[in-house]
Design an enzyme around this catalytic site. Structure first.
Site, PDB file in Angstrom:
ATOM      1  N   ASN A  67     -27.243  -7.273  11.758  1.00 49.96           N
ATOM      2  CA  ASN A  67     -27.075  -8.776  12.163  1.00 49.96           C
ATOM      3  C   ASN A  67     -25.545  -9.104  12.444  1.00 49.96           C
ATOM      4  O   ASN A  67     -24.926  -9.364  11.505  1.00 49.96           O
ATOM      5  CB  ASN A  67     -27.788  -9.760  11.122  1.00 49.96           C
ATOM      6  CG  ASN A  67     -27.767 -11.157  11.656  1.00 49.96           C
ATOM      7  OD1 ASN A  67     -27.083 -11.437  12.738  1.00 49.96           O
ATOM      8  ND2 ASN A  67     -28.318 -12.223  10.810  1.00 49.96           N
TER       9      ASN A  67
ATOM     10  N   GLY B 244     -33.126 -24.517   6.283  1.00 48.06           N
ATOM     11  CA  GLY B 244     -32.050 -24.047   5.522  1.00 48.06           C
ATOM     12  C   GLY B 244     -30.925 -24.504   6.124  1.00 48.06           C
ATOM     13  O   GLY B 244     -30.854 -26.115   6.296  1.00 48.06           O
ATOM     14  N   ASN B 245     -29.542 -24.042   6.304  1.00 45.41           N
ATOM     15  CA  ASN B 245     -28.481 -24.705   6.629  1.00 45.41           C
ATOM     16  C   ASN B 245     -28.692 -24.940   8.036  1.00 45.41           C
ATOM     17  O   ASN B 245     -28.437 -26.318   8.342  1.00 45.41           O
ATOM     18  CB  ASN B 245     -27.425 -23.707   6.473  1.00 45.41           C
ATOM     19  CG  ASN B 245     -26.058 -24.645   6.517  1.00 45.41           C
ATOM     20  OD1 ASN B 245     -25.896 -25.633   6.225  1.00 45.41           O
ATOM     21  ND2 ASN B 245     -25.047 -23.747   6.875  1.00 45.41           N
ATOM     22  N   GLY B 246     -29.032 -24.190   8.961  1.00 40.55           N
ATOM     23  CA  GLY B 246     -29.789 -24.572  10.316  1.00 40.55           C
ATOM     24  C   GLY B 246     -31.229 -24.842   9.720  1.00 40.55           C
ATOM     25  O   GLY B 246     -31.839 -24.145   9.028  1.00 40.55           O
TER      26      GLY B 246
ATOM     27  N   GLU C 112     -37.752 -23.538   0.812  1.00 43.32           N
ATOM     28  CA  GLU C 112     -38.173 -22.682  -0.466  1.00 43.32           C
ATOM     29  C   GLU C 112     -37.947 -23.166  -1.815  1.00 43.32           C
ATOM     30  O   GLU C 112     -38.555 -23.026  -2.845  1.00 43.32           O
ATOM     31  CB  GLU C 112     -37.518 -21.328  -0.388  1.00 43.32           C
ATOM     32  CG  GLU C 112     -38.337 -20.724   0.900  1.00 43.32           C
ATOM     33  CD  GLU C 112     -37.401 -19.097   1.297  1.00 43.32           C
ATOM     34  OE1 GLU C 112     -36.809 -18.832   0.453  1.00 43.32           O
ATOM     35  OE2 GLU C 112     -37.290 -18.929   2.458  1.00 43.32           O
TER      36      GLU C 112
ATOM     37  N   ARG D 210     -25.013 -29.703  11.311  1.00 40.66           N
ATOM     38  CA  ARG D 210     -25.547 -30.148  12.622  1.00 40.66           C
ATOM     39  C   ARG D 210     -26.191 -31.418  12.820  1.00 40.66           C
ATOM     40  O   ARG D 210     -27.002 -31.644  12.011  1.00 40.66           O
ATOM     41  CB  ARG D 210     -26.339 -28.850  13.369  1.00 40.66           C
ATOM     42  CG  ARG D 210     -25.417 -27.718  13.734  1.00 40.66           C
ATOM     43  CD  ARG D 210     -26.336 -26.635  14.236  1.00 40.66           C
ATOM     44  NE  ARG D 210     -26.116 -25.545  13.469  1.00 40.66           N
ATOM     45  CZ  ARG D 210     -26.976 -24.518  13.350  1.00 40.66           C
ATOM     46  NH1 ARG D 210     -27.973 -24.764  14.056  1.00 40.66           N
ATOM     47  NH2 ARG D 210     -26.801 -23.313  12.815  1.00 40.66           N
TER      48      ARG D 210
ATOM     49  N   GLU E 105     -36.647 -12.384   7.495  1.00 39.09           N
ATOM     50  CA  GLU E 105     -36.447 -11.952   8.948  1.00 39.09           C
ATOM     51  C   GLU E 105     -35.925 -10.616   8.959  1.00 39.09           C
ATOM     52  O   GLU E 105     -36.687  -9.885  10.098  1.00 39.09           O
ATOM     53  CB  GLU E 105     -35.151 -12.882   9.347  1.00 39.09           C
ATOM     54  CG  GLU E 105     -35.566 -14.342   9.666  1.00 39.09           C
ATOM     55  CD  GLU E 105     -34.477 -15.216   9.804  1.00 39.09           C
ATOM     56  OE1 GLU E 105     -33.950 -15.827   8.865  1.00 39.09           O
ATOM     57  OE2 GLU E 105     -34.258 -15.739  10.854  1.00 39.09           O
TER      58      GLU E 105
ATOM     59  N   HIS F 262     -34.787 -19.411  15.384  1.00 36.87           N
ATOM     60  CA  HIS F 262     -35.437 -19.005  14.220  1.00 36.87           C
ATOM     61  C   HIS F 262     -36.774 -18.162  14.554  1.00 36.87           C
ATOM     62  O   HIS F 262     -37.492 -18.383  13.867  1.00 36.87           O
ATOM     63  CB  HIS F 262     -35.475 -19.875  13.170  1.00 36.87           C
ATOM     64  CG  HIS F 262     -34.294 -20.723  12.710  1.00 36.87           C
ATOM     65  ND1 HIS F 262     -34.239 -22.143  12.525  1.00 36.87           N
ATOM     66  CD2 HIS F 262     -33.251 -20.176  12.057  1.00 36.87           C
ATOM     67  CE1 HIS F 262     -32.944 -22.497  12.197  1.00 36.87           C
ATOM     68  NE2 HIS F 262     -32.293 -21.221  11.879  1.00 36.87           N
TER      69      HIS F 262
ATOM     70  N   LYS G  22     -24.109  -8.114   8.860  1.00 39.52           N
ATOM     71  CA  LYS G  22     -24.946  -8.057   7.734  1.00 39.52           C
ATOM     72  C   LYS G  22     -25.789  -6.822   8.130  1.00 39.52           C
ATOM     73  O   LYS G  22     -26.191  -6.764   8.999  1.00 39.52           O
ATOM     74  CB  LYS G  22     -25.929  -9.541   7.600  1.00 39.52           C
ATOM     75  CG  LYS G  22     -25.000 -10.588   6.933  1.00 39.52           C
ATOM     76  CD  LYS G  22     -26.410 -11.457   6.572  1.00 39.52           C
ATOM     77  CE  LYS G  22     -25.765 -12.984   6.967  1.00 39.52           C
ATOM     78  NZ  LYS G  22     -27.066 -13.803   7.074  1.00 39.52           N
TER      79      LYS G  22
ATOM     80  N   ARG H  29     -30.746  -7.975  15.511  1.00 43.28           N
ATOM     81  CA  ARG H  29     -30.997  -9.127  15.364  1.00 43.28           C
ATOM     82  C   ARG H  29     -30.231  -9.830  16.758  1.00 43.28           C
ATOM     83  O   ARG H  29     -28.933  -9.765  16.780  1.00 43.28           O
ATOM     84  CB  ARG H  29     -30.808  -9.834  14.438  1.00 43.28           C
ATOM     85  CG  ARG H  29     -31.239 -11.357  14.462  1.00 43.28           C
ATOM     86  CD  ARG H  29     -30.637 -12.308  13.303  1.00 43.28           C
ATOM     87  NE  ARG H  29     -31.040 -13.741  13.569  1.00 43.28           N
ATOM     88  CZ  ARG H  29     -30.599 -14.844  12.879  1.00 43.28           C
ATOM     89  NH1 ARG H  29     -29.761 -14.797  11.969  1.00 43.28           N
ATOM     90  NH2 ARG H  29     -31.068 -16.044  13.195  1.00 43.28           N
TER      91      ARG H  29
HETATM   92  P1  AMP Z   1     -30.350 -20.824   4.259  1.00 43.88           P
HETATM   93  O1  AMP Z   1     -29.651 -21.120   5.388  1.00 43.88           O
HETATM   94  O2  AMP Z   1     -31.917 -20.692   4.467  1.00 43.88           O
HETATM   95  O3  AMP Z   1     -29.607 -19.917   3.390  1.00 43.88           O
HETATM   96  O4  AMP Z   1     -30.318 -22.241   3.390  1.00 43.88           O
HETATM   97  C1  AMP Z   1     -29.019 -22.739   2.640  1.00 43.88           C
HETATM   98  C2  AMP Z   1     -29.253 -23.968   1.906  1.00 43.88           C
HETATM   99  O5  AMP Z   1     -30.399 -24.110   1.272  1.00 43.88           O
HETATM  100  C3  AMP Z   1     -27.942 -24.136   1.188  1.00 43.88           C
HETATM  101  O6  AMP Z   1     -26.992 -24.891   1.992  1.00 43.88           O
HETATM  102  C4  AMP Z   1     -28.637 -25.392   0.323  1.00 43.88           C
HETATM  103  O7  AMP Z   1     -28.396 -26.496   0.855  1.00 43.88           O
HETATM  104  C5  AMP Z   1     -30.090 -25.031   0.399  1.00 43.88           C
HETATM  105  N1  AMP Z   1     -30.376 -24.600  -1.314  1.00 43.88           N
HETATM  106  C6  AMP Z   1     -30.494 -23.310  -1.554  1.00 43.88           C
HETATM  107  N2  AMP Z   1     -30.996 -23.325  -2.944  1.00 43.88           N
HETATM  108  C7  AMP Z   1     -31.191 -24.811  -3.089  1.00 43.88           C
HETATM  109  C8  AMP Z   1     -31.932 -25.355  -4.370  1.00 43.88           C
HETATM  110  N3  AMP Z   1     -32.468 -24.512  -5.384  1.00 43.88           N
HETATM  111  N4  AMP Z   1     -32.010 -26.507  -4.289  1.00 43.88           N
HETATM  112  C9  AMP Z   1     -31.648 -27.258  -2.951  1.00 43.88           C
HETATM  113  N5  AMP Z   1     -31.168 -26.689  -1.988  1.00 43.88           N
HETATM  114  C10 AMP Z   1     -31.133 -25.591  -2.210  1.00 43.88           C
END
Ligand code: AMP
Length: 397
Positions: free
Chosen positions: A7, A210-212, A334, A241, A384, A180, A14, A91
Site C-alpha cells: 500500500n 475510521g479517520n476517513g 470497532e 474532512r 483490507e 474504502h 505499508k 492497493r
Molecule cells: P482508522 O482510520 O480506521 O485507523 O481509525 C483511526 C481512528 O479510530 C482514530 O483517529 C480514533 O479516532 C479512532 N479510535 C481508535 N481507537 C479508539 C477507541 N478506543 N475509542 C474511540 N476511538 C478510537
C-alpha cells in the site's frame, strides 16, 4: 502461496506478507519518509518484537528492496528467498469506471491506472510508483491491482450521477465513485457469514468509521450507494474532512478568508471534520475525554458526527427498501461503543435494540443487538490486507 501486500503513498509504503492458505500474517511493516531526510523502517515478523531502523530511502525502489531484505534476513526474516513470494497485491485508490474488479497488472492496466491519475492526483501516482518499484525488484512475480473504488462500480446511474450538467460526466467522468471498497466488500460478506444468511439475498449497511469514514448500502451482494463521491471528501463528518456541505461555502470562504480554492480544499480535507468542529483533536478518544469532562463543544461535535451517520443510515434504509443488518467497522466503528450507541439511538424506528454489555466490548467480531432486535447490528473488524490477499490469490492461481 505467500503474497506480499503493498500500500504505497507518496512518501510511505505499508506492507504485509500473508500466507494465502493459512491466511496468517507472516510479517508486516511500514517505510516512512521515503525521499525525505529521516527515513524509517518499521518491521514486525510474526510473534517477534517490532524492529525500527533509521535508514535513508532515496526512492520507493530502495524501500521495496529494504522490505525484501528484511523478509529474507537470516535472523529476523520469515522466508528464505525472493522466490517464495508467489504474488504481489497492490492497493490502488482509484480505478475510475475502468475497473469493477481486481486485475492482473500488465502494461495496459498500468496505462489505464495512469489515466485515472486526474481523479486521485495524490494517490494514484504514488500507487503506480509502488507497482514499478516492485516490478524492478521482482520482474517475474505476478502482480495484482485491487481498487478502492471497484466494489462500488455496481451502483446504478441514479446513485452515482450528480445534479450538474450531464456534459461534465461525459467530458470528465465527474460522478460518485466511492472509496474504502475493499473494506465495504469484506465487511458486508463477513456480516452475512456471521449471521449465517445468504449474502446474495439480504440488505446490509456498512459503516466504515475510521479517520476517513464512509457508509455503503449493499443489496444482494452488490453496492447500490455509498457516501464518498468523486473524491473521499464527501459524505460523513470525518477525522479532519468536512464531508457534505453546501458547495457555495467554497466561494464564501475564498472571499472572506482571502484563500484560493485549493487553500479552501486544504481546510476542508485537513482542518475540518471533528478536528475543526471540536478544536481539540481528530482522535475520538481525545474528544470523548473532553466531552466526559463537560466540554460542550466536544459534546456537540460528537452529536453532529453521530447525527450525520444516522441520517445516512436512514437514507440507505430507503435506498434498500429495508435493511437486515448494520455493520460497524474501522477505528471508531470497532472500538467506540459510545458512538455506536449514540448512532443506534436514532434507529429505534427500525426495531433496533442494542445489547449494552456486548456493545461495551472493543474490536471483537460480535453481534451487538439483542437476539430479538429486528435489524441485526454487528461489529466486524475490517481487514483490507487479507481481502487484497484473497483477491490476489484468486487471480494468480
Ligand atoms: P482508522 O482510520 O480506521 O485507523 O481509525 C483511526 C481512528 O479510530 C482514530 O483517529 C480514533 O479516532 C479512532 N479510535 C481508535 N481507537 C479508539 C477507541 N478506543 N475509542 C474511540 N476511538 C478510537
Amino acid at each position: 502461496m505467500k503474497i506480499l501486500i503493498i500500500n504505497c503513498g507518496s512518501s510511505s509504503l505499508k506492507f504485509q506478507l500473508i500466507d494465502s492458505e493459512s491466511e496468517k500474517v507472516l510479517a508486516k511493516g511500514l517505510c516512512e519518509r521515503i525521499g525525505i531526510d529521516g527515513g524509517m523502517l518499521n518491521y514486525q515478523p510474526e510473534g517477534k518484537d517490532k524492529i525500527v531502523k533509521n535508514v535513508e530511502m532515496a526512492d520507493h525502489t530502495v524501500a521495496v528492496q529494504l522490505v525484501i531484505d528484511s523478509l529474507v534476513d537470516e535472523k529476523d526474516g520469515v522466508i528464505k528467498g525472493l522466490d517464495e513470494i508467489g504474488a504481489v497485491g497492490h492497493r490502488i485508490v482509484h480505478g475510475g469506471e475502468k475497473f469493477a474488479e481486481a486485475t492482473i497488472i500488465n502494461d495496459e492496466v498500468i496505462k489505464a491506472i495512469e489515466e485515472c491519475n486526474d481523479l486521485a492526483p495524490l494517490h494514484n501516482p504514488a500507487n503506480l510508483i509502488g507497482i514499478r518499484s516492485c516490478q524492478k525488484i521482482m520482474p517475474k512475480v505476478p502482480m495484482v491491482a485491487v481498487f478502492d473504488t471497484a466494489f462500488h462500480q455496481t451502483m446504478p446511474k441514479k446513485a452515482y450521477l450528480y445534479g450538474i450538467p450531464y456534459e461534465y460526466y461525459k467530458k470528465y467522468k465527474i460522478r460518485r465513485y466511492g472509496f474504502h471498497g475493499t473494506s465495504h466488500s469484506y465487511v458486508s460478506k463477513r456480516t452475512a457469514e456471521i449471521l449465517g444468511k445468504d449474502y446474495n439475498n439480504m440488505n446490509i449497511i456498512v459503516c466504515h468509521l475510521g479517520n476517513g469514514a464512509s457508509i455503503s448500502a449493499v443489496k444482494n451482494g452488490k453496492c447500490v450507494d455509498t457516501s464518498m463521491g468523486l473524491t473521499p471528501l464527501e459524505g460523513l463528518i470525518m477525522g479532519t474532512r468536512s464531508g457534505d456541505l453546501d458547495p457555495a461555502i467554497l466561494e464564501f470562504l475564498c472571499q472572506k478568508e482571502k484563500l484560493s480554492i485549493s487553500e479552501v480544499l486544504n481546510v476542508l480535507n485537513k482542518k475540518s471534520g471533528v478536528l475543526g468542529l471540536s478544536e481539540i483533536s481528530s482522535d475520538f478518544r481525545d474528544i470523548g475525554k473532553e466531552a466526559d469532562a463537560g466540554n460542550d463543544q466536544a459534546k456537540t461535535t460528537l452529536e453532529a458526527y453521530s447525527y450525520r451517520v444516522a441520517k445516512y443510515i436512514g437514507a440507505y434504509v430507503a435506498a434498500l427498501n429495508g435493511v437486515d443488518a448494520i455493520a460497524f467497522t474501522a477505528g471508531v466503528g470497532e472500538n467506540d461503543g459510545s458512538r455506536r450507541e449514540a448512532i443506534c439511538e436514532y434507529l429505534g424506528y427500525l426495531g433496533i435494540e442494542l445489547d449494552k454489555e456486548k456493545n461495551g466490548k472493543r474490536g471483537e467480531e460480535l453481534v451487538i443487538s439483542k437476539p430479538d432486535s429486528k435489524v441485526k447490528v454487528l461489529v466486524v473488524p475490517t481487514n483490507e490486507e487479507l481481502a487484497i490477499a484473497r483477491e490476489t490469490a484468486k487471480l494468480v492461481k
